[in-house]
Design an enzyme around this catalytic site. Sequence first.
Site, short mmCIF file in Angstrom:
data_model
loop_
_atom_site.label_atom_id
_atom_site.label_comp_id
_atom_site.label_asym_id
_atom_site.label_seq_id
_atom_site.Cartn_x
_atom_site.Cartn_y
_atom_site.Cartn_z
N SER A 93 34.83 45.96 49.80
CA SER A 93 35.91 45.43 48.96
C SER A 93 37.28 45.47 49.62
CB SER A 93 35.97 46.23 47.66
OG SER A 93 36.14 47.60 47.92
N THR A 195 39.72 47.29 45.47
CA THR A 195 41.03 47.65 46.00
C THR A 195 41.07 49.12 46.38
OG1 THR A 195 42.06 46.09 44.46
CG2 THR A 195 43.51 47.71 45.43
N THR A 213 43.22 44.96 49.82
CA THR A 213 41.97 44.49 49.22
C THR A 213 41.45 43.23 49.89
OG1 THR A 213 40.97 43.86 47.10
CG2 THR A 213 43.17 43.06 47.53
N ARG A 223 42.53 32.12 45.96
CA ARG A 223 42.89 33.02 44.85
C ARG A 223 43.57 34.27 45.38
NH1 ARG A 223 41.51 38.61 43.34
NH2 ARG A 223 41.73 38.77 41.06
N THR A 246 43.88 48.94 40.14
CA THR A 246 42.65 48.36 40.65
C THR A 246 41.94 47.67 39.50
OG1 THR A 246 40.60 48.83 41.88
CG2 THR A 246 41.28 50.45 40.23
N GLY A 247 40.99 46.81 39.82
CA GLY A 247 40.28 46.09 38.77
C GLY A 247 40.61 44.61 38.79
#
Length: 334
Positions: A93, A195, A213, A223, A246-247
Amino acid sequence: MKSRRKFLKNTALGTFLLGGSFSLSAINRSRESEKATPDSAVNKTVNKPVVISTWRNLAANQAAWEVLAKNGSALDAVEAGVKIPEADPDDRSVGYGGRPDREGKVSLDACIMDQHSNCGSVAFLEHIKHPISVARMVMEKTPHAMLAGEGALQFALENGFEKENLLTEKSEQEWREWLKKSEYKPVINIENHDTIGMLALDSHGNLSGACTTSGAAYKIRGRVGDSPIIGAGLFVDNEVGAATATGLGEAVIKVAGTHLVVELMRQGHNPQKACELAVERVISKNPDYKDLQVGFIALNKQGECGGYCIHKGFSYAVFDKGNNRAIDSDSAVK
């Protein structure tokens, strides 16, 4: 008679001004009293140095601590720390080995911010293993805060960074498997585990932060999420504290998440409560919150830490007083 009226007028004006001055002082005293912390009494003992990062990034914390333990700066520490997962091909990631977009190309986002509110960021950067170092160079060598795409790559190459293939064999195999159905349904705490954010307080009492990230797996090409956006993925205010997220980046951007956390700390909330209130804000703005994950971590000037998320599964790592440990975050949805 005129002289007497003039005297009375001046006397009345002087009395009014004195009264106004007194009232202004009273208002200022009242405002100062409102700044008292609602969560606890002010902690005068500062816990430093401290480093905190999203997820179980103990190795990243260790690298940052090695800088802090030698009285190094928080800025140097967070850069050194996040470079560990950036270079790890098994971390799917971040950086090298990160999952690609739906066209099979790896693009990276990162930002960094120091104690003077200087910041640098790169978005949609391809072919460079350490976007955090490019972001720092943007901060230190340009008049800009963010570079993106081909311009960011050109800047990196002109400043000595090497172009390389970031798509590992394992990530490519996963991508080709995904292509069979091409369904974009990120799984909470897996594809959304996208991240590393890191915050540090050094022995000089200064804060800095970094966030890096490879973004959401199989995203639409181009994106960009919250991670390279100052105030969304990362925010540092050396008078108050720092936060990172994060997320799902789109949900964090909607509420300027990390800026919100820091402002809640400015109002007197400790880092834990500030993260909880910010997550509540995210939930209130996203009716589909049951299908997404967001987590925040925060660090204040006293060296206090906190973390909170929407769903179970998020964790963070803290290194202080010679102790490096992972903590499972509490969550809004039990």
